[in-house]
Design an enzyme around this catalytic site. Structure first.
Site, short mmCIF file in Angstrom:
data_model
loop_
_atom_site.label_atom_id
_atom_site.label_comp_id
_atom_site.label_asym_id
_atom_site.label_seq_id
_atom_site.Cartn_x
_atom_site.Cartn_y
_atom_site.Cartn_z
N TYR A 1 0.19 4.13 -2.52
CA TYR A 1 -1.14 4.70 -2.27
C TYR A 1 -1.10 5.64 -1.06
O TYR A 1 -1.54 6.79 -1.13
CB TYR A 1 -2.08 3.51 -2.03
CG TYR A 1 -3.48 3.84 -1.63
CD1 TYR A 1 -4.37 4.42 -2.53
CD2 TYR A 1 -3.94 3.51 -0.35
CE1 TYR A 1 -5.68 4.68 -2.15
CE2 TYR A 1 -5.23 3.76 0.02
CZ TYR A 1 -6.10 4.35 -0.87
OH TYR A 1 -7.38 4.61 -0.49
N GLU B 1 1.54 7.02 0.49
CA GLU B 1 2.43 8.17 0.31
C GLU B 1 1.84 9.18 -0.67
O GLU B 1 2.02 10.38 -0.51
CB GLU B 1 3.81 7.72 -0.20
CG GLU B 1 4.66 7.06 0.86
CD GLU B 1 5.10 8.00 2.00
OE1 GLU B 1 4.62 9.14 2.08
OE2 GLU B 1 5.91 7.55 2.82
N ASP C 1 -3.01 -4.48 6.51
CA ASP C 1 -4.43 -4.15 6.65
C ASP C 1 -4.61 -3.42 7.99
O ASP C 1 -4.28 -3.96 9.04
CB ASP C 1 -5.23 -5.46 6.65
CG ASP C 1 -6.70 -5.25 6.38
OD1 ASP C 1 -7.08 -5.22 5.21
OD2 ASP C 1 -7.47 -5.11 7.35
N ARG D 1 -14.00 -0.95 10.96
CA ARG D 1 -14.14 0.06 9.92
C ARG D 1 -15.36 0.91 10.26
O ARG D 1 -16.20 0.51 11.07
CB ARG D 1 -14.36 -0.58 8.53
CG ARG D 1 -13.14 -1.30 7.97
CD ARG D 1 -11.99 -0.37 7.69
NE ARG D 1 -10.83 -1.04 7.10
CZ ARG D 1 -9.87 -1.65 7.80
NH1 ARG D 1 -9.93 -1.71 9.12
NH2 ARG D 1 -8.84 -2.20 7.18
N ARG E 1 -13.66 -4.08 -2.31
CA ARG E 1 -14.07 -3.46 -1.05
C ARG E 1 -15.00 -4.41 -0.31
O ARG E 1 -15.74 -5.17 -0.91
CB ARG E 1 -14.82 -2.14 -1.29
CG ARG E 1 -14.16 -1.17 -2.25
CD ARG E 1 -12.77 -0.77 -1.82
NE ARG E 1 -12.74 -0.23 -0.48
CZ ARG E 1 -12.93 1.05 -0.18
NH1 ARG E 1 -13.21 1.92 -1.12
NH2 ARG E 1 -12.83 1.47 1.05
N VAL E 2 -14.99 -4.28 1.02
CA VAL E 2 -15.69 -5.27 1.82
C VAL E 2 -17.21 -5.26 1.62
O VAL E 2 -17.83 -6.32 1.56
CB VAL E 2 -15.31 -5.14 3.32
CG1 VAL E 2 -15.82 -3.84 3.93
CG2 VAL E 2 -15.80 -6.34 4.10
N ARG F 1 0.82 -1.21 0.00
CA ARG F 1 0.00 0.00 0.00
C ARG F 1 0.85 1.26 0.00
O ARG F 1 0.32 2.37 0.05
CB ARG F 1 -0.88 0.05 1.26
CG ARG F 1 -1.80 -1.11 1.47
CD ARG F 1 -2.58 -0.92 2.76
NE ARG F 1 -3.63 0.06 2.59
CZ ARG F 1 -4.91 -0.25 2.40
NH1 ARG F 1 -5.29 -1.50 2.35
NH2 ARG F 1 -5.80 0.68 2.24
#
Ligand code: UDP
Length: 192
Positions: A10, A12, A136, A76, A51-52, A7
Site C-alpha cells: 500500500y 510503496e 500503525d 489522527r 476505519r476508526v 502495509r
C-alpha cells in the site's frame, strides 16, 4: 517505512504512483496533478471497513464497547469530505504538478476521539483496549502550507460539525446494515 510489513504494498504503491505520474509529466509533457489525501470521513462511508470512525460509531450504535488499538495515544486528523472535494477541485483547476497535501491538520488522540464519539452518541459502553496493529503510525497530520498558499484552501468544517452530520447518516442505517460485515477493503484486510 517498512517495505516488507503488512502495509508495504500500500505504502510503496502510493510512492510509485507519484513517481510514475511525475515521469509522465516531465518526459511526455502530460498535464498531471497529485493529491495526497489524508484521513477523510463523512456520510456514506462503509460502516465495517475497519476505519476508526465508522468502527466507533458502529460499535456505539450496536451497543458494543469501543475498541481502542494500542494505548490510544496515537494521533489522527480527520477531514470532512466536503473540504476534501473542494481542495481536490482547486488543485485540478491550478497549474501545480507537485504533490499537494489535502487534509485537516486538527489533531486528536484516538482515545480522545473515542471519548468524543461516546459523548456524541450517548452510549453507555466502555472503551476497551486491543493490540496495536503492526506498523500503525503514531501520528498522521497533514502539513497544508502548500495548499493554503497555492490553492488558497483550508478546511472549513470543524470535527464537531462534521461528526454531527456523519452520525446522523449512520443513525439512519437499518439494523441489517448495522450488522453487516464488510472486510473487502485494504483497511478491513489489515485489521481482520
Ligand atoms: N483504531 C482503533 N480502533 C478501531 C479501528 C482503528 O483504535 O476499531 C485506530 C488505528 O489503530 C489507528 C487509528 O485508529 O491508530 C486510525 O485508524 P484508521 O484505520 O481509521 O486510519 P489510518 O491508521 O489508516 O490512519
Amino acid at each position: 517505512m517498512n517495505t516488507v510489513g503488512p502495509r508495504g504494498v500500500y505504502d510503496e504503491a502510493k510512492r510509485f504512483q507519484e513517481a510514475i505520474t511525475m515521469a509522465y509529466h516531465t518526459y511526455h509533457g502530460l498535464e498531471t496533478r497529485m493529491v495526497r489525501i489524508f484521513n477523510t470521513y463523512g456520510p456514506r462511508m462503509r460502516l465495517n471497513d475497519g476505519r476508526v470512525l465508522p468502527a466507533f460509531i458502529g460499535q456505539a450504535l450496536r451497543g458494543e464497547d469501543l475498541t481502542i488499538f494500542g494505548k490510544g495515544n496515537q494521533t489522527r486528523s480527520f477531514c470532512y469530505v466536503d473540504d476534501l472535494i473542494e481542495g481536490i477541485y482547486r488543485l485540478l483547476k491550478s497549474d501545480c504538478s507537485d504533490p499537494v497535501n489535502i487534509g485537516n491538520p486538527a489533531e486528536i488522540t484516538i482515545k480522545q476521539f473515542a471519548e468524543e464519539i461516546v459523548k456524541l452518541t450517548g452510549t453507555k459502553q466502555k472503551l476497551v483496549y486491543k493490540p496495536l496493529p503492526q506498523d500503525d503510525p503514531m501520528q498522521r497530520q497533514p502539513d497544508i502550507t502548500k495548499a493554503k498558499k497555492i490553492l488558497k484552501w483550508q478546511p472549513k468544517v470543524s470535527r464537531a460539525e462534521g461528526l454531527k452530520i456523519t452520525y446522523a447518516y449512520f443513525k439512519g442505517l437499518t439494523a441489517k446494515e448495522l450488522h453487516e460485515k464488510d472486510h473487502n477493503t485494504f483497511e478491513g484486510y489489515v485489521r481482520k
